[in-house]
Write an enzyme that holds these catalytic residues in place. Structure first.
Site, PDB file in Angstrom:
ATOM      1  N   ASN A 145     -42.690  39.969  10.178  1.00  0.00           N
ATOM      2  CA  ASN A 145     -42.112  38.741   9.616  1.00  0.00           C
ATOM      3  C   ASN A 145     -42.985  37.507   9.839  1.00  0.00           C
ATOM      4  O   ASN A 145     -42.942  36.565   9.053  1.00  0.00           O
ATOM      5  CB  ASN A 145     -40.728  38.527  10.257  1.00  0.00           C
ATOM      6  CG  ASN A 145     -40.234  37.112  10.071  1.00  0.00           C
ATOM      7  OD1 ASN A 145     -39.740  36.736   9.010  1.00  0.00           O
ATOM      8  ND2 ASN A 145     -40.376  36.293  11.118  1.00  0.00           N
ATOM      9  N   GLY A 184     -42.617  37.202  15.116  1.00  0.00           N
ATOM     10  CA  GLY A 184     -42.065  35.876  14.819  1.00  0.00           C
ATOM     11  C   GLY A 184     -40.547  35.934  14.793  1.00  0.00           C
ATOM     12  O   GLY A 184     -39.898  35.313  13.947  1.00  0.00           O
ATOM     13  N   TYR A 239     -52.024  31.693   0.575  1.00  0.00           N
ATOM     14  CA  TYR A 239     -50.739  32.333   0.921  1.00  0.00           C
ATOM     15  C   TYR A 239     -50.386  33.424  -0.099  1.00  0.00           C
ATOM     16  O   TYR A 239     -49.978  34.529   0.278  1.00  0.00           O
ATOM     17  CB  TYR A 239     -49.670  31.235   0.966  1.00  0.00           C
ATOM     18  CG  TYR A 239     -48.293  31.668   1.390  1.00  0.00           C
ATOM     19  CD1 TYR A 239     -47.972  31.821   2.743  1.00  0.00           C
ATOM     20  CD2 TYR A 239     -47.287  31.894   0.452  1.00  0.00           C
ATOM     21  CE1 TYR A 239     -46.686  32.188   3.128  1.00  0.00           C
ATOM     22  CE2 TYR A 239     -46.008  32.253   0.833  1.00  0.00           C
ATOM     23  CZ  TYR A 239     -45.707  32.397   2.177  1.00  0.00           C
ATOM     24  OH  TYR A 239     -44.431  32.750   2.560  1.00  0.00           O
ATOM     25  N   ALA A 267     -52.375  35.092  -2.058  1.00  0.00           N
ATOM     26  CA  ALA A 267     -53.299  36.230  -1.926  1.00  0.00           C
ATOM     27  C   ALA A 267     -52.893  37.109  -0.745  1.00  0.00           C
ATOM     28  O   ALA A 267     -52.879  38.343  -0.842  1.00  0.00           O
ATOM     29  CB  ALA A 267     -54.728  35.718  -1.749  1.00  0.00           C
ATOM     30  N   ALA A 268     -52.536  36.468   0.370  1.00  0.00           N
ATOM     31  CA  ALA A 268     -52.121  37.234   1.558  1.00  0.00           C
ATOM     32  C   ALA A 268     -50.840  38.021   1.271  1.00  0.00           C
ATOM     33  O   ALA A 268     -50.731  39.203   1.613  1.00  0.00           O
ATOM     34  CB  ALA A 268     -51.908  36.286   2.742  1.00  0.00           C
ATOM     35  N   LYS A 269     -49.870  37.361   0.638  1.00  0.00           N
ATOM     36  CA  LYS A 269     -48.568  38.011   0.411  1.00  0.00           C
ATOM     37  C   LYS A 269     -48.660  39.112  -0.649  1.00  0.00           C
ATOM     38  O   LYS A 269     -47.946  40.112  -0.574  1.00  0.00           O
ATOM     39  CB  LYS A 269     -47.516  36.960   0.027  1.00  0.00           C
ATOM     40  CG  LYS A 269     -47.175  35.999   1.175  1.00  0.00           C
ATOM     41  CD  LYS A 269     -46.557  36.737   2.358  1.00  0.00           C
ATOM     42  CE  LYS A 269     -46.021  35.796   3.419  1.00  0.00           C
ATOM     43  NZ  LYS A 269     -45.401  36.500   4.554  1.00  0.00           N
ATOM     44  N   SER A 295     -43.512  37.602  -0.196  1.00  0.00           N
ATOM     45  CA  SER A 295     -42.990  36.336  -0.740  1.00  0.00           C
ATOM     46  C   SER A 295     -43.031  36.362  -2.253  1.00  0.00           C
ATOM     47  O   SER A 295     -43.890  37.034  -2.856  1.00  0.00           O
ATOM     48  CB  SER A 295     -43.842  35.169  -0.244  1.00  0.00           C
ATOM     49  OG  SER A 295     -43.543  33.999  -0.984  1.00  0.00           O
ATOM     50  N   ASP A 303     -50.010  36.783  19.783  1.00  0.00           N
ATOM     51  CA  ASP A 303     -50.510  36.241  18.528  1.00  0.00           C
ATOM     52  C   ASP A 303     -50.909  37.441  17.674  1.00  0.00           C
ATOM     53  O   ASP A 303     -51.930  38.078  17.943  1.00  0.00           O
ATOM     54  CB  ASP A 303     -51.722  35.337  18.817  1.00  0.00           C
ATOM     55  CG  ASP A 303     -52.376  34.825  17.547  1.00  0.00           C
ATOM     56  OD1 ASP A 303     -52.036  35.315  16.444  1.00  0.00           O
ATOM     57  OD2 ASP A 303     -53.242  33.933  17.658  1.00  0.00           O
ATOM     58  N   ILE A 355     -36.151  29.964   1.023  1.00  0.00           N
ATOM     59  CA  ILE A 355     -35.163  30.068   2.094  1.00  0.00           C
ATOM     60  C   ILE A 355     -35.282  28.826   2.977  1.00  0.00           C
ATOM     61  O   ILE A 355     -36.393  28.393   3.304  1.00  0.00           O
ATOM     62  CB  ILE A 355     -35.396  31.336   2.951  1.00  0.00           C
ATOM     63  CG1 ILE A 355     -35.556  32.588   2.073  1.00  0.00           C
ATOM     64  CG2 ILE A 355     -34.281  31.520   3.977  1.00  0.00           C
ATOM     65  CD1 ILE A 355     -34.370  32.983   1.248  1.00  0.00           C
TER      66      ILE A 355
END
Ligand code: NAP
Length: 245
Positions: A88, A10, A153, A155-157, A140, A61, A186
């Protein structure tokens, strides 16, 4: 950092764009990965080339296991090696859990956690072989503190932080360091969708009383990618104006 090769997932827009630029300014050869931002990726390649840097753009992807492998393979084909992997790429799909659809949970976990694992998995052989190896994962503040409407989000981070620590242990004997950077709020496309009310609420909670810019994150990534950070591994560096205190 002359002659090192990096992939930034990304890497064409937002925080990733700043990371690609900072690495290129430090003379790192950069693979700018994109999924949909083809034009921004090409423009960034041109910008980097115009100041004497080296960069190529590769579409992939990263949530797809085979795509992630192709990204690493094409990097090695083009530059002959890989030294720095910056994970990222990320998405949000917020909703309170009462309303969150299963697909929203799955897609955020598949991109933000499985995607990071995919890239680490496929890059590991090249990084372990290289004399100089670094992985920097973008987590994050939501992965540290949790956040209303971001059960997927967060949980993923949080998962990314666990993944970072495990790989730091797995790769340490080969001198490859694995760290995470945890941004606060940000100013990018990701946060532009939030209402002014929410932005003001967040602003109130930030001890430094301002949002960060993409360069704040990129400078932290550059440090962790550099030789100055050679004795740091398994850590999460919060760049959030104090939001996670
Ligand atoms: P952004 O402007 O929305 O950019 C997201 C990036 O992720 C884009 O480059 C996008 O590529 C890429 N991407 C998404 N899904 C992808 C996939 N499946 N494969 C490849 N690339 C994919 O977001 P940002 O604010 O710069 O966020 C960058 C990272 O920082 C994310 O991991 C995010 O969670 C994290 N973060 C951001 C903030 C913030 O306040 N902005 C705070 C904490 C953490 P394309 O454009 O090519 O599709």
């Amino acid at each position: 950092m002359n002659d090192l090769v990096a992939i930034v997932t990304g890497g064409a827009v937002g925080i990733g764009r700043s990371i690609s630029l900072e690495l290129a300014k430090a003379k790192v050869k950069v693979v700018i990965n994109y999924r949909s931002s083809a034009q921004s990726a090409e423009e960034l390649v041109n910008e980097i080339t115009s100041f004497g840097g080296e960069a190529i753009a590769i579409k992939a992807d990263i949530s797809n296991f085979t795509d992630a492998k192709n990204l690493v393979d094409k990097t090695i084909e083009h530059f002959g090696k890989l030294n720095i992997l910056v994970n990222n790429a990320g998405i949000t799909d917020d909703a309170l859990i009462l309303r969150m659809k299963e697909e929203s949970f799955d897609s955020v976990i598949t991109t933000n956690l499985k995607g990071v694992w995919n890239m680490c998995k496929h890059a590991s052989r090249a990084l372990l072989k290289a004399e100089y190896g670094r992985i920097i994962n973008i987590s994050s503040v939501s992965g540290i503190k949790g956040n209303i409407g971001q059960s997927n989000y967060s949980a993923a981070k949080a998962g990314v932080i666990g993944l970072t620590k495990s790989l730091a242990r797995e790769f340490a004997s080969k001198g490859v360091t694995v760290n995470a950077v945890s941004p606060g709020f940000i100013d990018t496309k990701m946060t532009s969708v939030l209402s002014d009310d929410i932005k003001n609420q967040v602003l109130n909670e930030i001890p430094l009383k301002k949002f960060g810019d993409t360069t704040d994150i990129a400078k932290a990534v550059l440090f962790l990618a550099s030789n100055d950070a050679k004795y740091i591994t398994g850590q999460t560096l919060s760049v959030d104006g104090g939001l996670s205190i």
